[in-house]
Design an enzyme around this catalytic site. Sequence first.
Site, mmCIF file in Angstrom:
data_model
loop_
_atom_site.group_PDB
_atom_site.id
_atom_site.type_symbol
_atom_site.label_atom_id
_atom_site.label_comp_id
_atom_site.label_asym_id
_atom_site.label_seq_id
_atom_site.Cartn_x
_atom_site.Cartn_y
_atom_site.Cartn_z
ATOM 1 N N ARG A 1 -3.794 -10.104 4.993
ATOM 2 C CA ARG A 1 -4.324 -10.120 3.628
ATOM 3 C C ARG A 1 -3.202 -9.644 2.710
ATOM 4 O O ARG A 1 -2.733 -8.505 2.827
ATOM 5 C CB ARG A 1 -5.546 -9.206 3.518
ATOM 6 C CG ARG A 1 -6.204 -9.218 2.136
ATOM 7 C CD ARG A 1 -7.449 -8.333 2.119
ATOM 8 N NE ARG A 1 -8.111 -8.363 0.811
ATOM 9 C CZ ARG A 1 -7.799 -7.565 -0.207
ATOM 10 N NH1 ARG A 1 -6.850 -6.657 -0.065
ATOM 11 N NH2 ARG A 1 -8.455 -7.671 -1.351
ATOM 12 N N LYS B 1 0.814 -1.214 0.000
ATOM 13 C CA LYS B 1 0.000 0.000 0.000
ATOM 14 C C LYS B 1 0.851 1.269 0.000
ATOM 15 O O LYS B 1 2.036 1.263 0.307
ATOM 16 C CB LYS B 1 -0.976 -0.027 1.175
ATOM 17 C CG LYS B 1 -2.089 -1.055 0.958
ATOM 18 C CD LYS B 1 -3.182 -0.982 1.989
ATOM 19 C CE LYS B 1 -4.333 -1.932 1.620
ATOM 20 N NZ LYS B 1 -5.406 -1.951 2.632
#
Length: 302
Positions: free
Chosen positions: A281, A241
């Site tokens: 995740r 991210k």
Amino acid sequence: MNLKPTDKSRYRLECAGATLDLSARPAIMGIVNLTPDSFFDGGSYGNAGETAQLERALESALGMIRAGAEIIDVGGESTRPGAEPVSADEEMRRTAPFIALLRQHSDALISIDTWKSEVAEAALRAGANIVNDISGFSFDSAMPEVCARHRCGVVLMHTPAKPDQLRWSYNTGAEADEVTARVTGFLRRSVEVAREHGIESIIVDPGLGFGKTVEENYRLLARLDELHELGCPVLAGVSRKSFLGQAIRRPGEETPPPAERLYATISANTIALLNGADILRVHDAKAAADARAVVMATRGAR
């Protein structure tokens, strides 16, 4: 960082006929995005719905399972900031056939990444076990009933808005001081809605990267264990991210793109595990499984 794990003996979740056991060690959730526009793996498998796409996605999913993933999270709509929405019909077309195919080849748990009740219904009928709702049941009022009827597991995430209304947020500020309370309050309401509908297999996700500043993301990562006060396992989704890119950016250079954030992701996943994450995740299952193995070995040595 806390190397002593929280008591998680209750973290055995019944998920639409399968059991997710988080009592002994954290789980790895591998990501399969059947989208053209996801921020890292969009378009990786080819055109949606084609046989070749399904076969490539299946090979990727089975590879993640062999590498140590217990869950495969299937997405048919990008949730990156500013992503264009797609219809429920298109989302179902992208995901349901693949879920049915994966179910034929594996007993691993399957999660559907959607906030739409129609998509969740189709995925659960195709063989999914978990609904991963980025809105924490706040976007579609029919979602709790669908999940309750199928007796599936649910991931309830915090986000302040739908993806097409979010924008990349690199600002800094004092608001980071209260982000944990804000996210915890939101998730507490989501958990209450789930339990009011008879749903007990609940996982919470602070929504790292969703409408939060860089500082807020790191504050949540540092205080992840506090979310256990909700009485649920905690999922951390940090994989590649943008806030990781901000930390590793060198002065005078551009922020490294997602393809160059693997090492930062491994570091963040390790920190998440040390701070209480029960599920990671990830796009890179082997790297996450190795990080998990080192953390578990260290805990065992204590």
